[in-house]
Design a protein around this motif. Structure first.
Motif, mmCIF file in Angstrom:
data_model
loop_
_atom_site.group_PDB
_atom_site.id
_atom_site.type_symbol
_atom_site.label_atom_id
_atom_site.label_comp_id
_atom_site.label_asym_id
_atom_site.label_seq_id
_atom_site.Cartn_x
_atom_site.Cartn_y
_atom_site.Cartn_z
ATOM 1 N N VAL A 176 33.432 41.215 39.185
ATOM 2 C CA VAL A 176 34.504 40.660 38.344
ATOM 3 C C VAL A 176 35.861 40.990 38.947
ATOM 4 C CG1 VAL A 176 35.665 40.844 36.096
ATOM 5 C CG2 VAL A 176 33.171 40.607 36.192
ATOM 6 N N LEU A 177 36.051 42.253 39.321
ATOM 7 C CA LEU A 177 37.344 42.673 39.867
ATOM 8 C C LEU A 177 37.609 42.064 41.242
ATOM 9 C CD1 LEU A 177 37.507 46.410 38.761
ATOM 10 C CD2 LEU A 177 38.674 44.429 37.745
ATOM 11 N N GLU A 178 36.570 41.938 42.063
ATOM 12 C CA GLU A 178 36.759 41.322 43.383
ATOM 13 C C GLU A 178 37.139 39.851 43.254
ATOM 14 O OE1 GLU A 178 33.944 44.031 46.303
ATOM 15 O OE2 GLU A 178 33.017 42.347 45.250
ATOM 16 N N GLU B 42 40.708 38.209 44.428
ATOM 17 C CA GLU B 42 40.790 37.027 45.291
ATOM 18 C C GLU B 42 41.730 35.978 44.684
ATOM 19 O OE1 GLU B 42 37.698 33.664 46.823
ATOM 20 O OE2 GLU B 42 37.044 35.756 47.004
ATOM 21 N N ARG B 43 41.627 35.775 43.373
ATOM 22 C CA ARG B 43 42.533 34.821 42.706
ATOM 23 C C ARG B 43 43.990 35.289 42.795
ATOM 24 N NH1 ARG B 43 38.310 34.862 39.126
ATOM 25 N NH2 ARG B 43 39.423 36.240 37.697
ATOM 26 N N ILE B 44 44.199 36.586 42.650
ATOM 27 C CA ILE B 44 45.551 37.128 42.772
ATOM 28 C C ILE B 44 46.094 36.861 44.168
ATOM 29 C CG2 ILE B 44 46.914 39.257 42.851
ATOM 30 C CD1 ILE B 44 45.015 40.370 40.672
ATOM 31 N N MET C 293 49.375 34.796 45.132
ATOM 32 C CA MET C 293 50.464 35.392 45.910
ATOM 33 C C MET C 293 50.784 34.545 47.142
ATOM 34 S SD MET C 293 49.566 39.443 45.433
ATOM 35 C CE MET C 293 50.741 39.981 46.638
ATOM 36 N N ALA C 294 49.759 34.017 47.799
ATOM 37 C CA ALA C 294 49.988 33.157 48.963
ATOM 38 C C ALA C 294 50.754 31.909 48.547
ATOM 39 C CB ALA C 294 48.653 32.792 49.617
#
Length: 126
Positions: free
Chosen positions: A86-88, A92-94, A98-99
């Protein structure tokens, strides 16, 4: 053991008292102690968990996913691999967000440079 009032917790976490009650009602925050007078009394553990929820919320995790993470956490160590997943996925979405923000910022900075050039007098007096 130290306990905190709802207003102290709101101040420490940045959540409104309405949000604290909502999180308790939907199950993100469970087992909040009560004083003999029936007022909520938050433990250090509650405040720590709210810090994690603040982090997840501030980084855009939807409530439904926060609930899933909460349920997995309450289910014990057997769910550590699921919590990690869940955290990974959230991380990845974060990173993708950010990109995108970095791309948008570059575009804005190009426009700023354009406008600065338009309002700055030319060095040769034209």
């Amino acid at each position: 053991m130290r306990f905190y009032s709802p207003s102290q917790v709101a101040e420490r976490t940045g959540f409104s008292m309405d949000t604290l009650r909502y999180y308790e009602r939907i199950g993100l925050l469970g087992g909040v102690e009560r004083t003999p007078g029936g007022r909520r009394a938050y433990s250090e553990s509650d405040v720590s968990w709210l810090g994690m929820l603040r982090c997840l919320r501030d980084t855009g995790m939807p409530i439904a996913e926060m609930l899933r993470f909460t349920e997995l956490t309450r289910a014990g160590d057997v769910t550590v691999p699921d919590r990690l997943a869940v955290l990974e996925a959230h991380d990845e979405r974060i990173e993708e967000q950010m990109a995108l923000l970095r791309e948008r910022q570059a575009q804005i900075r190009r426009k700023i440079d354009h406008y600065r050039a338009a309002v700055t007098p030319a060095a040769d007096g034209r």
